[in-house]
Design a protein around this motif. Structure first.
Motif, PDB file in Angstrom:
ATOM      1  N   GLU A 136       7.759  43.893  -6.406  1.00  0.00           N
ATOM      2  CA  GLU A 136       6.786  44.944  -6.670  1.00  0.00           C
ATOM      3  C   GLU A 136       6.071  45.423  -5.411  1.00  0.00           C
ATOM      4  OE1 GLU A 136       5.667  43.828 -11.301  1.00  0.00           O
ATOM      5  OE2 GLU A 136       4.201  43.416  -9.716  1.00  0.00           O
ATOM      6  N   GLU A 137       5.751  44.496  -4.518  1.00  0.00           N
ATOM      7  CA  GLU A 137       4.963  44.865  -3.344  1.00  0.00           C
ATOM      8  C   GLU A 137       5.835  45.301  -2.165  1.00  0.00           C
ATOM      9  OE1 GLU A 137       1.813  45.138  -3.822  1.00  0.00           O
ATOM     10  OE2 GLU A 137       1.877  44.145  -5.781  1.00  0.00           O
ATOM     11  N   LEU A 138       7.024  44.691  -2.052  1.00  0.00           N
ATOM     12  CA  LEU A 138       7.897  45.003  -0.920  1.00  0.00           C
ATOM     13  C   LEU A 138       9.130  45.803  -1.321  1.00  0.00           C
ATOM     14  CD1 LEU A 138       7.801  41.534   0.922  1.00  0.00           C
ATOM     15  CD2 LEU A 138       6.367  43.547   1.331  1.00  0.00           C
ATOM     16  N   GLY A 139       9.343  45.943  -2.633  1.00  0.00           N
ATOM     17  CA  GLY A 139      10.504  46.686  -3.105  1.00  0.00           C
ATOM     18  C   GLY A 139      11.821  46.021  -2.748  1.00  0.00           C
ATOM     19  N   SER A 140      11.807  44.690  -2.665  1.00  0.00           N
ATOM     20  CA  SER A 140      13.000  43.952  -2.219  1.00  0.00           C
ATOM     21  C   SER A 140      13.599  43.150  -3.350  1.00  0.00           C
ATOM     22  CB  SER A 140      12.612  43.005  -1.074  1.00  0.00           C
ATOM     23  OG  SER A 140      13.689  42.183  -0.714  1.00  0.00           O
ATOM     24  N   GLN A 141      14.942  43.230  -3.490  1.00  0.00           N
ATOM     25  CA  GLN A 141      15.645  42.404  -4.460  1.00  0.00           C
ATOM     26  C   GLN A 141      16.780  41.630  -3.797  1.00  0.00           C
ATOM     27  OE1 GLN A 141      16.321  45.558  -7.145  1.00  0.00           O
ATOM     28  NE2 GLN A 141      14.171  45.590  -7.711  1.00  0.00           N
ATOM     29  N   ASN A 142      17.661  42.339  -3.107  1.00  0.00           N
ATOM     30  CA  ASN A 142      18.650  41.682  -2.251  1.00  0.00           C
ATOM     31  C   ASN A 142      19.565  40.717  -2.990  1.00  0.00           C
ATOM     32  OD1 ASN A 142      19.824  41.330   0.290  1.00  0.00           O
ATOM     33  ND2 ASN A 142      18.655  39.473   0.695  1.00  0.00           N
ATOM     34  N   HIS A 143      19.987  41.108  -4.194  1.00  0.00           N
ATOM     35  CA  HIS A 143      20.882  40.211  -4.930  1.00  0.00           C
ATOM     36  C   HIS A 143      22.320  40.284  -4.442  1.00  0.00           C
ATOM     37  CE1 HIS A 143      17.554  40.710  -7.912  1.00  0.00           C
ATOM     38  NE2 HIS A 143      17.680  39.417  -7.877  1.00  0.00           N
ATOM     39  N   GLY A 144      22.702  41.445  -3.960  1.00  0.00           N
ATOM     40  CA  GLY A 144      24.106  41.619  -3.584  1.00  0.00           C
ATOM     41  C   GLY A 144      24.559  40.664  -2.503  1.00  0.00           C
ATOM     42  N   THR A 145      23.631  40.264  -1.619  1.00  0.00           N
ATOM     43  CA  THR A 145      23.991  39.351  -0.536  1.00  0.00           C
ATOM     44  C   THR A 145      23.450  37.946  -0.767  1.00  0.00           C
ATOM     45  OG1 THR A 145      22.010  40.006   0.698  1.00  0.00           O
ATOM     46  CG2 THR A 145      24.040  41.222   1.152  1.00  0.00           C
ATOM     47  N   MET A 146      22.937  37.701  -1.962  1.00  0.00           N
ATOM     48  CA  MET A 146      22.369  36.395  -2.254  1.00  0.00           C
ATOM     49  C   MET A 146      23.439  35.318  -2.170  1.00  0.00           C
ATOM     50  SD  MET A 146      20.278  35.169  -5.675  1.00  0.00           S
ATOM     51  CE  MET A 146      18.748  36.033  -5.367  1.00  0.00           C
ATOM     52  N   GLN A 147      23.134  34.286  -1.428  1.00  0.00           N
ATOM     53  CA  GLN A 147      24.042  33.150  -1.282  1.00  0.00           C
ATOM     54  C   GLN A 147      23.281  31.881  -1.656  1.00  0.00           C
ATOM     55  OE1 GLN A 147      27.313  33.377  -0.371  1.00  0.00           O
ATOM     56  NE2 GLN A 147      27.171  35.602  -0.151  1.00  0.00           N
ATOM     57  N   SER A 148      24.008  30.850  -2.001  1.00  0.00           N
ATOM     58  CA  SER A 148      23.357  29.590  -2.341  1.00  0.00           C
ATOM     59  C   SER A 148      24.052  28.444  -1.638  1.00  0.00           C
ATOM     60  CB  SER A 148      23.381  29.361  -3.855  1.00  0.00           C
ATOM     61  OG  SER A 148      22.773  28.117  -4.183  1.00  0.00           O
ATOM     62  N   VAL A 149      23.257  27.490  -1.179  1.00  0.00           N
ATOM     63  CA  VAL A 149      23.830  26.278  -0.584  1.00  0.00           C
ATOM     64  C   VAL A 149      24.239  25.293  -1.677  1.00  0.00           C
ATOM     65  CG1 VAL A 149      22.476  26.514   1.526  1.00  0.00           C
ATOM     66  CG2 VAL A 149      21.567  25.132  -0.358  1.00  0.00           C
ATOM     67  N   PHE A 150      23.961  25.631  -2.925  1.00  0.00           N
ATOM     68  CA  PHE A 150      24.211  24.705  -4.022  1.00  0.00           C
ATOM     69  C   PHE A 150      25.576  24.942  -4.666  1.00  0.00           C
ATOM     70  CE2 PHE A 150      19.642  24.687  -3.478  1.00  0.00           C
ATOM     71  CZ  PHE A 150      19.363  23.332  -3.528  1.00  0.00           C
ATOM     72  N   SER A 151      26.577  25.074  -3.840  1.00  0.00           N
ATOM     73  CA  SER A 151      27.947  25.224  -4.322  1.00  0.00           C
ATOM     74  C   SER A 151      28.352  23.959  -5.073  1.00  0.00           C
ATOM     75  CB  SER A 151      28.898  25.457  -3.151  1.00  0.00           C
ATOM     76  OG  SER A 151      30.222  25.547  -3.596  1.00  0.00           O
ATOM     77  N   GLY A 152      28.909  24.150  -6.253  1.00  0.00           N
ATOM     78  CA  GLY A 152      29.302  23.000  -7.057  1.00  0.00           C
ATOM     79  C   GLY A 152      28.223  22.534  -8.018  1.00  0.00           C
ATOM     80  N   PHE A 153      27.020  23.133  -7.907  1.00  0.00           N
ATOM     81  CA  PHE A 153      25.925  22.841  -8.828  1.00  0.00           C
ATOM     82  C   PHE A 153      25.807  23.980  -9.838  1.00  0.00           C
ATOM     83  CE2 PHE A 153      24.953  20.550  -4.984  1.00  0.00           C
ATOM     84  CZ  PHE A 153      24.294  19.392  -5.373  1.00  0.00           C
ATOM     85  N   GLN A 154      25.041  23.746 -10.892  1.00  0.00           N
ATOM     86  CA  GLN A 154      24.697  24.839 -11.795  1.00  0.00           C
ATOM     87  C   GLN A 154      23.622  25.694 -11.128  1.00  0.00           C
ATOM     88  OE1 GLN A 154      23.811  23.089 -15.805  1.00  0.00           O
ATOM     89  NE2 GLN A 154      25.109  24.775 -16.451  1.00  0.00           N
ATOM     90  N   VAL A 155      23.890  26.993 -11.004  1.00  0.00           N
ATOM     91  CA  VAL A 155      22.966  27.898 -10.315  1.00  0.00           C
ATOM     92  C   VAL A 155      22.567  29.024 -11.265  1.00  0.00           C
ATOM     93  CG1 VAL A 155      22.699  29.512  -8.388  1.00  0.00           C
ATOM     94  CG2 VAL A 155      23.933  27.369  -8.056  1.00  0.00           C
ATOM     95  N   ALA A 156      21.288  29.377 -11.204  1.00  0.00           N
ATOM     96  CA  ALA A 156      20.775  30.547 -11.915  1.00  0.00           C
ATOM     97  C   ALA A 156      20.265  31.548 -10.892  1.00  0.00           C
ATOM     98  CB  ALA A 156      19.647  30.139 -12.862  1.00  0.00           C
ATOM     99  N   ALA A 157      20.248  32.821 -11.266  1.00  0.00           N
ATOM    100  CA  ALA A 157      19.729  33.872 -10.388  1.00  0.00           C
ATOM    101  C   ALA A 157      18.679  34.657 -11.139  1.00  0.00           C
ATOM    102  CB  ALA A 157      20.856  34.802  -9.947  1.00  0.00           C
ATOM    103  N   ALA A 158      17.545  34.940 -10.444  1.00  0.00           N
ATOM    104  CA  ALA A 158      16.434  35.618 -11.101  1.00  0.00           C
ATOM    105  C   ALA A 158      15.765  36.597 -10.150  1.00  0.00           C
ATOM    106  CB  ALA A 158      15.401  34.590 -11.570  1.00  0.00           C
ATOM    107  N   GLY A 159      15.195  37.659 -10.743  1.00  0.00           N
ATOM    108  CA  GLY A 159      14.358  38.549  -9.963  1.00  0.00           C
ATOM    109  C   GLY A 159      14.875  39.962  -9.850  1.00  0.00           C
ATOM    110  N   GLY A 160      14.500  40.837 -10.767  1.00  0.00           N
ATOM    111  CA  GLY A 160      14.826  42.256 -10.656  1.00  0.00           C
ATOM    112  C   GLY A 160      16.301  42.587 -10.793  1.00  0.00           C
ATOM    113  N   ILE A 161      17.062  41.785 -11.525  1.00  0.00           N
ATOM    114  CA  ILE A 161      18.499  42.031 -11.683  1.00  0.00           C
ATOM    115  C   ILE A 161      18.714  43.270 -12.552  1.00  0.00           C
ATOM    116  CG2 ILE A 161      20.652  41.110 -12.637  1.00  0.00           C
ATOM    117  CD1 ILE A 161      19.603  38.299 -11.877  1.00  0.00           C
ATOM    118  N   LYS A 162      19.584  44.153 -12.068  1.00  0.00           N
ATOM    119  CA  LYS A 162      19.871  45.405 -12.767  1.00  0.00           C
ATOM    120  C   LYS A 162      21.376  45.507 -13.032  1.00  0.00           C
ATOM    121  CE  LYS A 162      16.007  48.092 -10.884  1.00  0.00           C
ATOM    122  NZ  LYS A 162      15.221  46.923 -10.450  1.00  0.00           N
TER     123      LYS A 162
END
Length: 210
Positions: free
Chosen positions: A139-165
């Motif tokens: 809301e304040e910075l207008g940032s979502q950046n999901h397209g390049t989101m990466q996780s170090v938790f490969s092999g774990f159960q991962v969830a993604a949150a925040g302004g997904i469209k």
């Protein structure tokens, strides 16, 4: 890939009514932090009573007093409760112990966690790790950046949150391959929530080749 419907900043009755509209397209129901803060664990209890066959996520964002808060959530009917990844490890240990005793799950919110903290969290192999773009960042910075989101938790159960469209779900599926996508306003504030939820479901099935 499960769709977790995030319900925030509304009355409990409105949350139940809205969820009924989209029930066939969503998998998990998140009782958002704002609902728990405003209405207490009654919000969890009422949601579980209304949707007994859905996974109910209590987004309590515990950071201390873990045993008390997690027992409150699970006693009220939650299947999953959230703890902040920046919490002391003793707090997260306690969350995991309580969840195990209740045969429930812990979601660790990675908001603002450092690389070192993430390494420490990798011992929690039974947890779900939530990669989270904050509400204030959206809301304040207008940032979502999901397209390049990466996780170090490969092999774990991962969830993604925040302004997904709708337009970001494909890139998100390819970059992060989450087990859970947490969607709030793109469904709850849509002109036709049922149609929006169905579109998300369709895109996710397509991304999975189904």
């Amino acid at each position: 890939m499960n769709i977790q419907l995030a319900l925030d900043r509304m009355e409990i009755d409105k949350a139940i009514e809205l969820t009924r509209q989209v029930e066939t397209s969503i998998d998990w129901i998140e009782v958002g932090t704002s609902l728990i803060k405003e209405f207490g664990v009654a919000s969890i209890k009422e949601m579980k009573q209304a949707f007994p066959n859905k996974q109910i996520v209590a987004d309590i964002k515990t950071i201390d007093n873990a045993r008390y808060e997690f027992e409150l959530c699970f006693d009220a009917g939650a299947d999953v409760a959230t703890v902040m990844g920046v919490s002391p490890l003793v707090t997260i240990d306690t969350c995991m112990e309580v969840a195990s005793r209740y045969q429930k799950k812990v979601m660790i919110d990675l908001l603002n966690t450092s690389a070192e903290q993430k390494r420490d969290l990798m011992k929690y192999t039974e947890a779900i790790f939530c990669e989270h773009v904050s509400k204030d960042q959206q809301e304040e910075l207008g940032s979502q950046n999901h397209g390049t989101m990466q996780s170090v938790f490969s092999g774990f159960q991962v969830a993604a949150a925040g302004g997904i469209k709708l337009e970001s779900i494909g890139d998100l599926a390819r970059s992060l391959n989450p087990a859970v996508v947490i969607i709030g306003s793109a469904i709850t504030k849509a002109e036709n929530p049922a149609e929006a939820a169905a579109q998300f479901k369709q895109l996710i099935l397509q991304s999975e080749g189904k």
